[in-house]
Design an enzyme around this catalytic site. Sequence first.
Site, short mmCIF file in Angstrom:
data_model
loop_
_atom_site.label_atom_id
_atom_site.label_comp_id
_atom_site.label_asym_id
_atom_site.label_seq_id
_atom_site.Cartn_x
_atom_site.Cartn_y
_atom_site.Cartn_z
N GLU A 143 0.80 -1.23 0.00
CA GLU A 143 0.00 0.00 0.00
C GLU A 143 0.83 1.29 0.00
OE1 GLU A 143 -2.80 -0.37 3.23
OE2 GLU A 143 -3.70 -2.17 2.39
N ASN A 187 2.30 -5.14 -3.11
CA ASN A 187 0.89 -5.48 -2.87
C ASN A 187 0.10 -4.18 -2.66
OD1 ASN A 187 -1.03 -7.70 -2.17
ND2 ASN A 187 -1.03 -6.76 -0.13
N HIS A 223 -10.28 -6.52 -2.32
CA HIS A 223 -11.38 -6.38 -1.35
C HIS A 223 -12.53 -5.72 -2.10
CE1 HIS A 223 -8.90 -7.49 2.07
NE2 HIS A 223 -7.98 -6.63 1.67
N GLU A 251 -5.86 -10.82 -1.31
CA GLU A 251 -6.66 -10.59 -0.10
C GLU A 251 -8.16 -10.60 -0.42
OE1 GLU A 251 -5.33 -7.15 2.11
OE2 GLU A 251 -3.22 -7.57 1.73
N ASP A 253 -11.95 -10.75 -0.73
CA ASP A 253 -13.23 -10.95 -0.03
C ASP A 253 -14.27 -10.08 -0.71
OD1 ASP A 253 -12.49 -8.46 1.12
OD2 ASP A 253 -12.03 -9.36 3.07
#
Length: 331
Positions: A143, A187, A223, A251, A253
Site C-alpha cells: 500500500e 501489494n 477487497h 486478499e 473478499d
Amino acid sequence: MKLATLAMAVGLLPLVAGAPTAKPIILRNLAAPRYFGAAANTTFLFNDKNYTEVISTQVAVKWENIEPEPNGFDFGPADEIVRFAESVGAQMRGHNFMWGNQLPPWVNTSLTATELDKALENHITAIMDHYRGKIYAWDVINEMISDNTPNETFKDNIWTQKFGEEAMPKALAYARAVDKQPKLYINDYGIESINSKSDTLYDVVSGFLADGVPIDAIGFQCHFTLGQIPTDLEANLQRFAALGLDVAVTELDINLRGPANATALAQQARDYWSVVHACVNTRRCVSVSVWGVSDDHSWIPNGEVLPWDAEKQPKPAFYAIADAFEGKPRP
Ligand SMILES: *[C@@H]1O[C@H](CO)[C@@H](O)[C@H](O)[C@H]1NC(C)=O
Ligand SMILES: *[C@@H]1O[C@H](CO)[C@@H](O)[C@H](O)[C@H]1NC(C)=O
Ligand SMILES: *[C@@H]1O[C@H](CO)[C@@H](O)[C@H](O)[C@H]1NC(C)=O
Ligand SMILES: *[C@@H]1O[C@H](CO)[C@@H](O)[C@H](O)[C@H]1NC(C)=O
Ligand SMILES: *[C@@H]1O[C@H](CO)[C@@H](O)[C@H](O)[C@H]1NC(C)=O
C-alpha cells in the site's frame, strides 16, 4: 504490513466440502498449478477447532509486533503458524516489510533517514533469514501508491518522507540481498481495475524494471463490494503480466454489506467466480488467496464476505470458486 506486523497466507491447503458420499471438493487440488490460499488468523488458529479444521484445510494468521523494540524480535507466534503450515503441507506467503501503518512506536519521525534505513535493512534481514526456505513469496511492499494519483505518486508516510522515491527500491533491494529464492511482491488495493492508481503503479514498476530494481510480482488485494467486480480485472492482470511479472490475487473478499440472503449469496458466488476466472485466464497469475476463512472471523464484521459461513459451512461462493478453477461456467 509494516515494519512490525507480519501476517501470512497459507496456500495449498485442502478445503473439503461435500456430503460423505459425494466426491469431496478440494480447492487446493482444483487450483493446481496455481495456489489457493487464505490468510490465517492466529487468534483462532489454535483456539477454534472448527476453524482449524477448515484450515487444515486453510489459514489466516496475523501476529503483531514481531519487532516490538529495536532488534527485539518475537518470532514465537509466527513460528507457530509456519510449523502449522508445514504440518499440513501448505506453501506460505509472508506479509509484509514496508507499510505506512501499524508501525511499532520506536519507528517514528524522530529517527534520521540513516537510522531508519539501517532499521529497515536490519528488520528485513533478520526476518528473511529466520524464515529462509519456508516462504515462497514476500509482500515486501504494502500500500505505498497514493490515492491521489496522478497528482501524487506515493502515499505520504514515514518511508516516503525519509527516502522519497527510493523507499520501495531500498526495501526490494534489501530483500533480494538476503535471499534470492522468494518472489518479491508489491501489494496494493484499488489497483484491480485499469484506472489512475493502477496506471501509476504500472509506470512505477516499469521504471523499476528498467532500472534493475528487484521485483517479481504484483499482488492485487481484491477487497470487493457485492456486484462491483471490475470488468477489466483480467485485462489489468494481463498488462502487468506482460511486463514479465507474476500476478496474484492476495486478499480477496466480497462484502455483502448486510445480512446474507439467497439473492446476495448467489451474486457473491458469481463475483467470486469472476475473480478466480480472471486469474485462471492469466497464465502468470500464480495464486488466489482469500482474506480470512469464515465469516465469523473476518476483519469485516457483518459483511458475510468469505466463502465459509460462521458455522464453517461452505457457501455458494465456495462452489463457485471450485467451478472457476475447473473451467466451468459462471453459476
Ligand atoms: C463445530 O462444528 C460442529 C459440527 O458442525 C458444531 O456442532 C459445533 O457447534 C461447532 N462449534 C463451534 C464452536 O462453532
Ligand atoms: C520515537 O522513536 C524514538 C527512537 O526509537 C524513541 O526513543 C521514542 O520514544 C519514540 N517516540 C514515541 C512517541 O514513541
Ligand atoms: C490534481 O490537481 C489538479 C490541479 O491542481 C486538480 O484540478 C485535480 O482535482 C487534482 N486531482 C486529484 C485527484 O486530486
Ligand atoms: C439481500 O441482501 C442484499 C445485500 O445485503 C440486500 O441489498 C438486498 O436488499 C437483500 N434482499 C432481500 C430480498 O432481502
Ligand atoms: C483476526 O481476528 C481479529 C479478531 O477478530 C480481527 O480483529 C483481525 O482483523 C483478524 N485479522 C485478519 C487478517 O483477518
